[in-house]
Design a protein around this motif. Sequence first.
Motif, mmCIF file in Angstrom:
data_model
loop_
_atom_site.group_PDB
_atom_site.id
_atom_site.type_symbol
_atom_site.label_atom_id
_atom_site.label_comp_id
_atom_site.label_asym_id
_atom_site.label_seq_id
_atom_site.Cartn_x
_atom_site.Cartn_y
_atom_site.Cartn_z
ATOM 1 N N ASP A 7 9.668 -73.591 17.970
ATOM 2 C CA ASP A 7 9.049 -72.562 18.804
ATOM 3 C C ASP A 7 7.549 -72.807 18.799
ATOM 4 N N LEU A 8 6.965 -72.901 19.987
ATOM 5 C CA LEU A 8 5.553 -73.239 20.128
ATOM 6 C C LEU A 8 4.713 -72.011 20.463
ATOM 7 N N PHE A 9 3.473 -72.032 20.032
ATOM 8 C CA PHE A 9 2.447 -71.075 20.422
ATOM 9 C C PHE A 9 2.786 -69.616 20.122
ATOM 10 N N PRO A 10 3.029 -69.291 18.870
ATOM 11 C CA PRO A 10 3.267 -67.878 18.539
ATOM 12 C C PRO A 10 1.988 -67.059 18.694
ATOM 13 N N THR A 11 2.140 -65.770 18.929
ATOM 14 C CA THR A 11 1.021 -64.838 19.006
ATOM 15 C C THR A 11 1.186 -63.838 17.870
ATOM 16 N N ARG A 12 0.246 -63.824 16.960
ATOM 17 C CA ARG A 12 0.352 -62.963 15.780
ATOM 18 C C ARG A 12 -0.421 -61.672 15.985
ATOM 19 N N ILE A 13 0.174 -60.568 15.531
ATOM 20 C CA ILE A 13 -0.554 -59.309 15.373
ATOM 21 C C ILE A 13 -0.413 -58.913 13.907
ATOM 22 N N TRP A 14 -1.315 -58.069 13.446
ATOM 23 C CA TRP A 14 -1.318 -57.618 12.057
ATOM 24 C C TRP A 14 -1.194 -56.101 12.064
ATOM 25 N N VAL A 15 -0.311 -55.555 11.233
ATOM 26 C CA VAL A 15 -0.139 -54.108 11.114
ATOM 27 C C VAL A 15 -0.447 -53.732 9.668
ATOM 28 N N PHE A 16 -1.534 -52.987 9.479
ATOM 29 C CA PHE A 16 -1.958 -52.545 8.158
ATOM 30 C C PHE A 16 -1.598 -51.075 8.000
ATOM 31 N N GLU A 17 -1.005 -50.724 6.871
ATOM 32 C CA GLU A 17 -0.693 -49.333 6.549
ATOM 33 C C GLU A 17 -1.830 -48.810 5.667
ATOM 34 N N LEU A 18 -2.632 -47.906 6.207
ATOM 35 C CA LEU A 18 -3.792 -47.376 5.489
ATOM 36 C C LEU A 18 -3.523 -45.929 5.077
ATOM 37 N N ASP A 19 -2.457 -45.731 4.306
ATOM 38 C CA ASP A 19 -2.037 -44.385 3.917
ATOM 39 C C ASP A 19 -3.106 -43.636 3.128
ATOM 40 N N GLU A 20 -4.003 -44.360 2.462
ATOM 41 C CA GLU A 20 -5.050 -43.697 1.692
ATOM 42 C C GLU A 20 -6.009 -42.903 2.581
ATOM 43 N N LEU A 21 -5.951 -43.115 3.897
ATOM 44 C CA LEU A 21 -6.824 -42.384 4.822
ATOM 45 C C LEU A 21 -6.170 -41.138 5.411
ATOM 46 N N ILE A 129 2.468 -48.643 22.125
ATOM 47 C CA ILE A 129 1.584 -49.653 22.689
ATOM 48 C C ILE A 129 2.500 -50.817 23.051
ATOM 49 N N VAL A 130 2.319 -51.363 24.243
ATOM 50 C CA VAL A 130 3.198 -52.411 24.756
ATOM 51 C C VAL A 130 2.374 -53.672 24.966
ATOM 52 N N PHE A 131 2.783 -54.751 24.305
ATOM 53 C CA PHE A 131 2.120 -56.044 24.446
ATOM 54 C C PHE A 131 2.934 -56.909 25.411
ATOM 55 N N ARG A 132 2.236 -57.545 26.349
ATOM 56 C CA ARG A 132 2.897 -58.372 27.362
ATOM 57 C C ARG A 132 2.864 -59.837 26.942
ATOM 58 N N ASP A 133 3.943 -60.534 27.208
ATOM 59 C CA ASP A 133 4.034 -61.962 26.928
ATOM 60 C C ASP A 133 2.822 -62.670 27.529
ATOM 61 N N PRO A 134 2.028 -63.381 26.715
ATOM 62 C CA PRO A 134 0.792 -63.975 27.229
ATOM 63 C C PRO A 134 0.968 -65.289 27.980
ATOM 64 N N ARG A 135 2.185 -65.806 28.041
ATOM 65 C CA ARG A 135 2.385 -67.094 28.708
ATOM 66 C C ARG A 135 2.474 -66.886 30.220
ATOM 67 N N PRO A 136 1.481 -67.336 31.005
ATOM 68 C CA PRO A 136 1.511 -67.082 32.449
ATOM 69 C C PRO A 136 2.694 -67.743 33.142
ATOM 70 N N GLY A 137 3.101 -68.914 32.701
ATOM 71 C CA GLY A 137 4.186 -69.624 33.371
ATOM 72 C C GLY A 137 5.524 -68.932 33.280
ATOM 73 N N VAL A 138 5.758 -68.150 32.233
ATOM 74 C CA VAL A 138 7.061 -67.527 32.049
ATOM 75 C C VAL A 138 7.331 -66.469 33.124
ATOM 76 N N MET A 139 6.270 -65.950 33.737
ATOM 77 C CA MET A 139 6.465 -64.972 34.818
ATOM 78 C C MET A 139 7.094 -65.622 36.048
ATOM 79 N N LEU A 140 7.031 -66.943 36.146
ATOM 80 C CA LEU A 140 7.532 -67.659 37.315
ATOM 81 C C LEU A 140 8.891 -68.300 37.069
ATOM 82 N N THR A 141 9.516 -68.001 35.939
ATOM 83 C CA THR A 141 10.767 -68.668 35.596
ATOM 84 C C THR A 141 11.861 -68.380 36.619
#
Length: 193
Positions: A7-21, A129-141
Amino acid sequence: MKLTTQDLFPTRIWVFELDELLEQHPGWIDQILAMREASPVPAGRSNRQGWNSDKTVFAVPQFEPLQRLAQTAFVHAFKDLALKEPLRFQLEAWVNMLDVGGSNLSHVHPHTLLAGCYYLQACEQSSPIVFRDPRPGVMLTALPGTGVHSESTVSLHPKPGQLVVFPSWLEHRVELHTGPQARISIAMNAIQV
């Protein structure tokens, strides 16, 4: 027959749990409501049926604990990116409040390093929150489906105390909010200094 896949070109997001706040939230929400009352015209562009502050939330001393932990979280994300050289950055932050029936249009955060969102008030009915697939070519499949080469979105349902950090170029939106009370978050950008 031998098969390998990669699998090529993954897109990472980070989710931090800041319960102390979490114990800070009631005071912060009171502060945000006072900010909205003092300046009721939204400052943002993507918010519909809600309110945005200007980008000076971290200039308010009351939000210093969030700024400190967010700075640490963004440092972690930058280290995870294995950059060629360290960079100096600062965070700008603003309130994003969606009233019932509100949403945020699809957008990106141009000319910034990373973006993030900290959730103060959200419930099970709060819009994702909705993240969209960032690969432009996949919209043309020509191969519609749900597999790895199909256009897709990923929905993340927020909960109070979460900080989500993501690439600033990753297109995102917030679905129509149907919760019983306002959905309140603090959006952030990491800006190079």
